[in-house]
Design a protein around this motif. Structure first.
Motif, PDB file in Angstrom:
ATOM      1  N   TYR A 335       0.849  -1.198   0.000  1.00  0.00           N
ATOM      2  CA  TYR A 335       0.000   0.000   0.000  1.00  0.00           C
ATOM      3  C   TYR A 335       0.885   1.249   0.000  1.00  0.00           C
ATOM      4  N   PRO A 336       0.646   2.179  -0.947  1.00  0.00           N
ATOM      5  CA  PRO A 336       1.492   3.376  -1.022  1.00  0.00           C
ATOM      6  C   PRO A 336       1.055   4.499  -0.091  1.00  0.00           C
ATOM      7  N   LYS A 337      -0.101   4.345   0.578  1.00  0.00           N
ATOM      8  CA  LYS A 337      -0.590   5.397   1.492  1.00  0.00           C
ATOM      9  C   LYS A 337      -1.372   4.718   2.613  1.00  0.00           C
ATOM     10  N   PRO A 338      -1.558   5.421   3.755  1.00  0.00           N
ATOM     11  CA  PRO A 338      -2.229   4.779   4.884  1.00  0.00           C
ATOM     12  C   PRO A 338      -3.525   4.090   4.462  1.00  0.00           C
ATOM     13  N   LEU A 339      -3.754   2.926   5.043  1.00  0.00           N
ATOM     14  CA  LEU A 339      -4.914   2.123   4.650  1.00  0.00           C
ATOM     15  C   LEU A 339      -6.211   2.755   5.164  1.00  0.00           C
ATOM     16  N   THR A 340      -7.249   2.661   4.347  1.00  0.00           N
ATOM     17  CA  THR A 340      -8.573   3.105   4.796  1.00  0.00           C
ATOM     18  C   THR A 340      -9.132   2.036   5.736  1.00  0.00           C
ATOM     19  N   GLU A 341     -10.227   2.360   6.438  1.00  0.00           N
ATOM     20  CA  GLU A 341     -10.837   1.373   7.345  1.00  0.00           C
ATOM     21  C   GLU A 341     -11.257   0.129   6.553  1.00  0.00           C
ATOM     22  N   LYS A 342     -11.765   0.339   5.350  1.00  0.00           N
ATOM     23  CA  LYS A 342     -12.213  -0.785   4.507  1.00  0.00           C
ATOM     24  C   LYS A 342     -11.007  -1.669   4.136  1.00  0.00           C
ATOM     25  N   GLU A 343      -9.893  -1.018   3.820  1.00  0.00           N
ATOM     26  CA  GLU A 343      -8.688  -1.791   3.453  1.00  0.00           C
ATOM     27  C   GLU A 343      -8.156  -2.575   4.652  1.00  0.00           C
ATOM     28  N   LYS A 344      -8.278  -1.980   5.848  1.00  0.00           N
ATOM     29  CA  LYS A 344      -7.817  -2.687   7.058  1.00  0.00           C
ATOM     30  C   LYS A 344      -8.642  -3.955   7.287  1.00  0.00           C
ATOM     31  N   VAL A 345      -9.930  -3.864   7.055  1.00  0.00           N
ATOM     32  CA  VAL A 345     -10.788  -5.049   7.204  1.00  0.00           C
ATOM     33  C   VAL A 345     -10.368  -6.097   6.166  1.00  0.00           C
ATOM     34  N   GLN A 346     -10.096  -5.621   4.948  1.00  0.00           N
ATOM     35  CA  GLN A 346      -9.713  -6.548   3.873  1.00  0.00           C
ATOM     36  C   GLN A 346      -8.384  -7.258   4.170  1.00  0.00           C
ATOM     37  N   VAL A 347      -7.352  -6.507   4.617  1.00  0.00           N
ATOM     38  CA  VAL A 347      -6.063  -7.167   4.883  1.00  0.00           C
ATOM     39  C   VAL A 347      -6.197  -8.155   6.058  1.00  0.00           C
ATOM     40  N   THR A 348      -7.044  -7.835   7.010  1.00  0.00           N
ATOM     41  CA  THR A 348      -7.240  -8.759   8.137  1.00  0.00           C
ATOM     42  C   THR A 348      -7.819 -10.072   7.615  1.00  0.00           C
ATOM     43  N   ARG A 349      -8.769  -9.950   6.690  1.00  0.00           N
ATOM     44  CA  ARG A 349      -9.365 -11.158   6.086  1.00  0.00           C
ATOM     45  C   ARG A 349      -8.299 -11.902   5.272  1.00  0.00           C
ATOM     46  N   GLU A 350      -7.510 -11.172   4.518  1.00  0.00           N
ATOM     47  CA  GLU A 350      -6.507 -11.808   3.639  1.00  0.00           C
ATOM     48  C   GLU A 350      -5.433 -12.566   4.417  1.00  0.00           C
ATOM     49  N   LEU A 351      -5.167 -12.110   5.650  1.00  0.00           N
ATOM     50  CA  LEU A 351      -4.136 -12.776   6.451  1.00  0.00           C
ATOM     51  C   LEU A 351      -4.499 -14.219   6.796  1.00  0.00           C
ATOM     52  N   MET A 352      -5.808 -14.494   6.794  1.00  0.00           N
ATOM     53  CA  MET A 352      -6.336 -15.822   7.120  1.00  0.00           C
ATOM     54  C   MET A 352      -5.764 -16.335   8.444  1.00  0.00           C
ATOM     55  N   LEU A 353      -5.840 -15.460   9.479  1.00  0.00           N
ATOM     56  CA  LEU A 353      -5.374 -15.870  10.808  1.00  0.00           C
ATOM     57  C   LEU A 353      -6.447 -16.748  11.442  1.00  0.00           C
ATOM     58  N   SER A 354      -6.032 -17.830  12.095  1.00  0.00           N
ATOM     59  CA  SER A 354      -7.063 -18.695  12.698  1.00  0.00           C
ATOM     60  C   SER A 354      -7.317 -18.252  14.135  1.00  0.00           C
TER      61      SER A 354
END
Ligand code: SF4
Length: 354
Positions: A335-354
Protein backbone atom coordinates in the motif's frame (compact mmCIF):
# COMPACT_ATOMS: atom_id res chain seq x y z
CA UNK A 1 16.04 39.08 -1.23
CA UNK A 2 16.95 36.06 0.80
CA UNK A 3 15.54 33.80 -1.91
CA UNK A 4 17.61 35.47 -4.59
CA UNK A 5 20.73 35.05 -2.42
CA UNK A 6 19.92 31.39 -2.04
CA UNK A 7 19.46 31.11 -5.77
CA UNK A 8 22.82 32.78 -6.45
CA UNK A 9 24.53 30.50 -3.95
CA UNK A 10 22.99 27.50 -5.66
CA UNK A 11 24.00 28.78 -9.12
CA UNK A 12 27.59 29.12 -7.93
CA UNK A 13 27.46 25.60 -6.53
CA UNK A 14 26.21 24.25 -9.84
CA UNK A 15 28.87 26.18 -11.74
CA UNK A 16 31.66 24.85 -9.51
CA UNK A 17 30.32 21.37 -10.08
CA UNK A 18 30.06 21.81 -13.83
CA UNK A 19 33.74 22.59 -14.22
CA UNK A 20 34.64 19.51 -12.17
CA UNK A 21 35.57 16.13 -13.62
CA UNK A 22 32.36 14.38 -12.69
CA UNK A 23 30.19 16.46 -14.98
CA UNK A 24 31.96 14.89 -17.95
CA UNK A 25 30.49 11.57 -16.82
CA UNK A 26 26.98 12.85 -16.32
CA UNK A 27 24.87 11.01 -18.92
CA UNK A 28 22.70 13.24 -21.08
CA UNK A 29 19.68 11.03 -20.56
CA UNK A 30 18.11 9.28 -17.63
CA UNK A 31 15.02 7.14 -17.17
CA UNK A 32 12.34 8.41 -14.79
CA UNK A 33 9.51 6.24 -13.44
CA UNK A 34 6.19 7.31 -14.90
CA UNK A 35 4.80 8.46 -11.53
CA UNK A 36 8.01 10.39 -10.75
CA UNK A 37 7.82 12.07 -14.16
CA UNK A 38 4.36 13.39 -13.25
CA UNK A 39 5.60 14.61 -9.84
CA UNK A 40 8.54 16.37 -11.53
CA UNK A 41 6.04 17.92 -14.01
CA UNK A 42 7.86 16.32 -16.93
CA UNK A 43 4.62 14.62 -17.92
CA UNK A 44 1.00 15.47 -17.29
CA UNK A 45 -1.15 12.86 -15.63
CA UNK A 46 -3.43 12.04 -12.74
CA UNK A 47 -2.02 9.75 -10.09
CA UNK A 48 -3.95 7.60 -7.67
CA UNK A 49 -1.08 7.87 -5.19
CA UNK A 50 1.74 10.42 -5.43
CA UNK A 51 5.28 9.06 -5.04
CA UNK A 52 7.09 10.76 -2.13
CA UNK A 53 10.41 9.72 -3.65
CA UNK A 54 11.63 10.40 -7.18
CA UNK A 55 12.79 7.16 -8.82
CA UNK A 56 15.46 7.42 -11.52
CA UNK A 57 17.01 4.58 -13.51
CA UNK A 58 20.30 4.80 -15.38
CA UNK A 59 19.81 4.89 -19.15
CA UNK A 60 21.86 2.99 -21.71
CA UNK A 61 21.09 1.71 -25.19
CA UNK A 62 22.00 -1.87 -24.32
CA UNK A 63 20.49 -3.91 -21.57
CA UNK A 64 22.08 -4.87 -18.24
CA UNK A 65 25.10 -7.19 -18.32
CA UNK A 66 23.41 -9.35 -15.67
CA UNK A 67 20.63 -11.79 -16.42
CA UNK A 68 18.19 -11.94 -13.52
CA UNK A 69 15.34 -14.22 -14.56
CA UNK A 70 12.56 -11.89 -13.41
CA UNK A 71 13.90 -8.68 -14.94
CA UNK A 72 12.99 -7.11 -18.30
CA UNK A 73 16.38 -5.30 -18.25
CA UNK A 74 18.29 -8.62 -18.19
CA UNK A 75 20.67 -9.17 -21.11
CA UNK A 76 18.73 -12.24 -22.29
CA UNK A 77 15.27 -10.75 -21.81
CA UNK A 78 12.98 -9.96 -24.74
CA UNK A 79 11.10 -7.58 -22.43
CA UNK A 80 10.64 -3.87 -23.09
CA UNK A 81 13.75 -1.86 -22.26
CA UNK A 82 11.65 0.87 -20.67
CA UNK A 83 10.23 -1.48 -18.05
CA UNK A 84 11.37 -2.42 -14.55
CA UNK A 85 8.89 -4.56 -12.65
CA UNK A 86 5.49 -3.39 -13.99
CA UNK A 87 6.49 0.27 -14.10
CA UNK A 88 7.50 2.05 -17.31
CA UNK A 89 10.47 4.41 -17.24
CA UNK A 90 10.43 6.98 -20.07
CA UNK A 91 13.71 8.70 -20.96
CA UNK A 92 14.30 12.44 -20.32
CA UNK A 93 17.23 14.84 -20.69
CA UNK A 94 19.18 14.79 -17.41
CA UNK A 95 19.25 18.63 -17.19
CA UNK A 96 15.46 18.80 -17.34
CA UNK A 97 15.16 16.11 -14.65
CA UNK A 98 17.62 17.92 -12.36
CA UNK A 99 15.64 21.15 -12.74
CA UNK A 100 12.45 19.22 -11.93
CA UNK A 101 14.04 17.77 -8.79
CA UNK A 102 15.14 21.22 -7.63
CA UNK A 103 11.61 22.58 -7.94
CA UNK A 104 9.97 19.49 -6.43
CA UNK A 105 12.25 19.66 -3.37
CA UNK A 106 11.72 23.40 -2.97
CA UNK A 107 7.94 22.84 -3.04
CA UNK A 108 8.15 19.83 -0.68
CA UNK A 109 6.61 17.54 -3.28
CA UNK A 110 9.33 14.93 -2.73
CA UNK A 111 11.43 13.85 0.25
CA UNK A 112 14.02 11.57 -1.36
CA UNK A 113 15.73 10.75 -4.66
CA UNK A 114 16.34 7.08 -5.45
CA UNK A 115 18.90 6.28 -8.13
CA UNK A 116 18.52 2.77 -9.49
CA UNK A 117 21.09 1.26 -11.77
CA UNK A 118 21.56 -1.46 -14.33
CA UNK A 119 24.87 -3.27 -14.18
CA UNK A 120 27.35 -2.15 -16.89
CA UNK A 121 31.00 -1.11 -16.97
CA UNK A 122 30.61 2.67 -16.56
CA UNK A 123 27.75 2.54 -14.08
CA UNK A 124 29.72 3.89 -11.10
CA UNK A 125 30.99 6.92 -12.97
CA UNK A 126 27.37 7.62 -13.94
CA UNK A 127 26.02 7.11 -10.43
CA UNK A 128 28.69 9.35 -8.92
CA UNK A 129 27.96 12.06 -11.44
CA UNK A 130 24.19 11.84 -10.79
CA UNK A 131 24.62 11.87 -7.03
CA UNK A 132 26.95 14.89 -7.18
CA UNK A 133 24.64 16.70 -9.59
CA UNK A 134 21.64 16.26 -7.26
CA UNK A 135 23.62 16.90 -4.08
CA UNK A 136 25.15 20.13 -5.40
CA UNK A 137 21.73 21.51 -6.27
CA UNK A 138 19.39 20.55 -3.46
CA UNK A 139 19.36 19.30 0.08
CA UNK A 140 17.48 16.01 -0.32
CA UNK A 141 18.44 12.53 0.91
CA UNK A 142 19.72 10.31 -1.90
CA UNK A 143 19.43 6.52 -2.00
CA UNK A 144 21.21 4.35 -4.54
CA UNK A 145 20.10 0.84 -5.46
CA UNK A 146 22.89 -0.84 -7.35
CA UNK A 147 25.41 -3.65 -7.58
CA UNK A 148 28.72 -2.31 -6.22
CA UNK A 149 31.89 -4.14 -7.13
CA UNK A 150 33.82 -3.20 -4.03
CA UNK A 151 34.13 -0.97 -0.99
CA UNK A 152 35.78 1.77 -3.05
CA UNK A 153 32.63 2.13 -5.18
CA UNK A 154 30.59 2.57 -2.01
CA UNK A 155 33.00 5.05 -0.44
CA UNK A 156 32.82 7.10 -3.64
CA UNK A 157 29.03 7.17 -3.45
CA UNK A 158 29.04 8.18 0.21
CA UNK A 159 31.51 11.00 -0.54
CA UNK A 160 29.30 12.12 -3.44
CA UNK A 161 26.44 12.70 -0.98
CA UNK A 162 24.56 9.39 -1.12
CA UNK A 163 22.82 8.78 2.21
CA UNK A 164 21.72 5.14 1.83
CA UNK A 165 22.51 2.16 -0.35
CA UNK A 166 20.45 -0.87 -1.35
CA UNK A 167 22.16 -4.02 -2.57
CA UNK A 168 19.58 -6.54 -3.73
CA UNK A 169 19.48 -10.16 -2.63
CA UNK A 170 16.09 -10.62 -4.35
CA UNK A 171 16.01 -14.34 -3.52
CA UNK A 172 15.50 -15.68 0.01
CA UNK A 173 17.84 -18.68 -0.24
CA UNK A 174 21.23 -19.37 -1.76
CA UNK A 175 19.76 -22.06 -4.02
CA UNK A 176 17.13 -19.72 -5.46
CA UNK A 177 19.62 -16.89 -5.73
CA UNK A 178 21.91 -19.08 -7.81
CA UNK A 179 18.96 -20.13 -9.98
CA UNK A 180 17.56 -16.65 -10.72
CA UNK A 181 20.63 -14.36 -10.46
CA UNK A 182 23.75 -16.52 -10.34
CA UNK A 183 25.64 -18.60 -12.87
CA UNK A 184 22.66 -20.94 -13.51
CA UNK A 185 20.81 -17.89 -14.81
CA UNK A 186 23.83 -16.73 -16.83
CA UNK A 187 24.39 -13.92 -14.34
CA UNK A 188 27.49 -12.75 -12.46
CA UNK A 189 26.19 -12.75 -8.88
CA UNK A 190 27.35 -14.92 -6.00
CA UNK A 191 25.36 -15.27 -2.75
CA UNK A 192 28.32 -14.97 -0.32
CA UNK A 193 29.67 -12.01 -2.25
CA UNK A 194 26.35 -10.13 -1.81
CA UNK A 195 26.62 -10.58 1.97
CA UNK A 196 30.25 -9.46 1.94
CA UNK A 197 29.20 -6.32 0.05
CA UNK A 198 26.28 -5.73 2.44
CA UNK A 199 28.63 -5.91 5.41
CA UNK A 200 31.11 -3.52 3.74
CA UNK A 201 28.18 -1.22 2.97
CA UNK A 202 27.31 -1.20 6.68
CA UNK A 203 30.86 -0.10 7.47
CA UNK A 204 30.75 2.67 4.87
CA UNK A 205 27.17 4.00 5.33
CA UNK A 206 26.48 2.91 8.92
CA UNK A 207 23.86 0.73 10.56
CA UNK A 208 20.32 1.57 9.48
CA UNK A 209 21.52 3.01 6.16
CA UNK A 210 21.78 -0.22 4.17
CA UNK A 211 18.87 -2.09 2.63
CA UNK A 212 18.20 -5.09 0.46
CA UNK A 213 15.27 -6.25 -1.65
CA UNK A 214 13.60 -9.60 -1.17
CA UNK A 215 11.11 -10.80 -3.78
CA UNK A 216 8.28 -12.98 -2.47
CA UNK A 217 7.16 -15.64 -4.94
CA UNK A 218 10.38 -16.90 -6.53
CA UNK A 219 9.74 -20.40 -5.18
CA UNK A 220 10.71 -20.00 -1.51
CA UNK A 221 8.55 -21.13 1.40
CA UNK A 222 7.24 -18.68 3.98
CA UNK A 223 9.65 -20.16 6.52
CA UNK A 224 12.61 -19.52 4.20
CA UNK A 225 11.53 -15.93 3.59
CA UNK A 226 11.08 -15.28 7.31
CA UNK A 227 14.50 -16.75 8.02
CA UNK A 228 16.06 -14.48 5.38
CA UNK A 229 14.26 -11.43 6.84
CA UNK A 230 15.52 -12.30 10.34
CA UNK A 231 19.06 -12.75 9.09
CA UNK A 232 19.04 -9.38 7.33
CA UNK A 233 17.68 -7.62 10.42
CA UNK A 234 20.26 -9.37 12.64
CA UNK A 235 23.15 -8.11 10.53
CA UNK A 236 21.70 -4.57 10.48
CA UNK A 237 20.31 -4.60 6.94
CA UNK A 238 16.77 -3.31 6.26
CA UNK A 239 14.85 -5.84 4.13
CA UNK A 240 12.26 -4.37 1.74
CA UNK A 241 9.64 -6.75 0.36
CA UNK A 242 8.46 -6.96 -3.22
CA UNK A 243 5.90 -9.29 -4.75
CA UNK A 244 7.16 -11.23 -7.74
CA UNK A 245 5.60 -9.74 -10.89
CA UNK A 246 5.72 -11.75 -14.13
CA UNK A 247 6.88 -9.53 -16.99
CA UNK A 248 6.49 -10.50 -20.63
CA UNK A 249 9.79 -11.46 -22.31
CA UNK A 250 11.53 -12.59 -19.11
CA UNK A 251 12.47 -16.18 -18.19
CA UNK A 252 9.84 -16.17 -15.44
CA UNK A 253 7.08 -14.59 -17.54
CA UNK A 254 4.77 -17.57 -16.99
CA UNK A 255 5.25 -17.79 -13.21
CA UNK A 256 2.35 -16.71 -10.98
CA UNK A 257 2.43 -13.87 -8.45
CA UNK A 258 2.39 -14.95 -4.80
CA UNK A 259 -1.04 -15.19 -3.22
CA UNK A 260 -2.11 -12.06 -1.39
CA UNK A 261 -2.54 -14.10 1.83
CA UNK A 262 1.04 -15.35 1.66
CA UNK A 263 2.29 -11.81 1.01
CA UNK A 264 0.28 -10.34 3.90
CA UNK A 265 1.70 -12.91 6.36
CA UNK A 266 5.23 -12.09 5.21
CA UNK A 267 4.62 -8.33 5.42
CA UNK A 268 3.39 -8.83 8.96
CA UNK A 269 6.36 -11.06 9.86
CA UNK A 270 8.77 -8.49 8.40
CA UNK A 271 7.16 -5.69 10.40
CA UNK A 272 7.26 -7.67 13.66
CA UNK A 273 10.86 -8.82 13.18
CA UNK A 274 12.12 -5.41 12.04
CA UNK A 275 10.58 -3.74 15.11
CA UNK A 276 11.94 -6.43 17.45
CA UNK A 277 8.43 -7.61 18.45
CA UNK A 278 9.09 -11.23 17.52
CA UNK A 279 11.83 -13.43 16.06
CA UNK A 280 11.95 -16.21 13.49
CA UNK A 281 12.79 -18.71 16.27
CA UNK A 282 9.59 -17.78 18.16
CA UNK A 283 7.32 -18.37 15.17
CA UNK A 284 5.60 -21.62 14.20
CA UNK A 285 5.20 -23.05 10.71
CA UNK A 286 2.86 -25.69 9.30
CA UNK A 287 3.73 -28.77 7.21
CA UNK A 288 3.96 -26.65 4.04
CA UNK A 289 6.28 -24.27 5.89
CA UNK A 290 3.60 -21.57 5.99
CA UNK A 291 3.42 -19.29 9.06
CA UNK A 292 0.93 -20.71 11.60
CA UNK A 293 1.88 -18.58 14.61
CA UNK A 294 3.72 -15.26 14.78
CA UNK A 295 5.08 -15.90 18.27
CA UNK A 296 3.13 -13.10 20.00
CA UNK A 297 -0.25 -13.03 21.69
CA UNK A 298 -3.28 -12.61 19.50
CA UNK A 299 -4.44 -9.37 21.08
CA UNK A 300 -1.15 -7.60 20.32
CA UNK A 301 -1.06 -9.13 16.85
CA UNK A 302 -4.57 -7.88 16.01
CA UNK A 303 -3.79 -4.41 17.31
CA UNK A 304 -0.75 -4.20 15.02
CA UNK A 305 -2.69 -5.59 12.07
CA UNK A 306 -5.46 -3.04 12.59
CA UNK A 307 -2.97 -0.17 12.55
CA UNK A 308 -2.30 -1.15 8.93
CA UNK A 309 1.40 -0.18 9.01
CA UNK A 310 2.81 -3.66 8.21
CA UNK A 311 1.13 -3.53 4.78
CA UNK A 312 2.61 -0.23 3.60
CA UNK A 313 5.48 -0.24 1.10
CA UNK A 314 8.71 -1.13 2.91
CA UNK A 315 12.06 0.48 2.13
CA UNK A 316 13.92 3.73 2.72
CA UNK A 317 12.18 6.55 4.63
CA UNK A 318 9.69 8.36 2.35
CA UNK A 319 9.72 5.51 -0.20
CA UNK A 320 6.16 4.52 -1.12
CA UNK A 321 6.78 3.18 -4.65
CA UNK A 322 3.13 3.31 -5.81
CA UNK A 323 1.93 0.37 -7.87
CA UNK A 324 5.33 -1.14 -8.54
CA UNK A 325 3.99 -4.69 -8.12
CA UNK A 326 0.33 -4.18 -8.82
CA UNK A 327 -2.31 -2.44 -10.90
CA UNK A 328 -4.08 0.38 -9.02
CA UNK A 329 -7.25 -1.73 -9.40
CA UNK A 330 -5.58 -4.40 -7.22
CA UNK A 331 -4.90 -6.73 -5.68
CA UNK A 332 -2.58 -4.33 -3.82
CA UNK A 333 0.54 -5.94 -2.37
CA UNK A 334 2.31 -2.84 -1.03
CA UNK A 335 0.00 0.00 0.00
CA UNK A 336 1.49 3.38 -1.02
CA UNK A 337 -0.59 5.40 1.49
CA UNK A 338 -2.23 4.78 4.88
CA UNK A 339 -4.91 2.12 4.65
CA UNK A 340 -8.57 3.11 4.80
CA UNK A 341 -10.84 1.37 7.34
CA UNK A 342 -12.21 -0.78 4.51
CA UNK A 343 -8.69 -1.79 3.45
CA UNK A 344 -7.82 -2.69 7.06
CA UNK A 345 -10.79 -5.05 7.20
CA UNK A 346 -9.71 -6.55 3.87
CA UNK A 347 -6.06 -7.17 4.88
CA UNK A 348 -7.24 -8.76 8.14
CA UNK A 349 -9.36 -11.16 6.09
CA UNK A 350 -6.51 -11.81 3.64
CA UNK A 351 -4.14 -12.78 6.45
CA UNK A 352 -6.34 -15.82 7.12
CA UNK A 353 -5.37 -15.87 10.81
CA UNK A 354 -7.06 -18.69 12.70
S1 SF4 B 1 21.09 -6.52 -12.06
FE1 SF4 B 1 19.17 -5.40 -11.80
S2 SF4 B 1 18.77 -4.48 -13.82
FE2 SF4 B 1 20.34 -6.07 -14.12
S3 SF4 B 1 19.17 -7.89 -14.70
FE3 SF4 B 1 19.46 -7.99 -12.47
S4 SF4 B 1 17.61 -7.01 -11.61
FE4 SF4 B 1 17.71 -6.44 -13.80
Amino acid sequence: MRDSMKFQARSRAVKRFEVGDSIKCLPELVRVSLGSAVVLRLLKGKLDAMPRTVYLLTYRKNKCVANCSFCPQAKGSRGRADMLSRVSWPVFPTRQVLRGIEKAVENSRIGRVCLQALNYPEVFQHLLAFAKAVHSRVNVPISVSCQPLNRKNMQGLAEAGVERIGIPLDAATEELFEKVKGSSAGGPYVWEEQFKLLSEALEVFGKGKVSTHLIVGLGETEREMVEAIQHCVDIGVLPALFAFTPISGTVLEENPQPTVSQYRRLQLARHLIFHGITRYEDMLFDKEEGISNFGINKETLMRIVQEGKPFLTSGCPKCNRPYYNEKPSGPIYNYPKPLTEKEKVQVTRELMLS
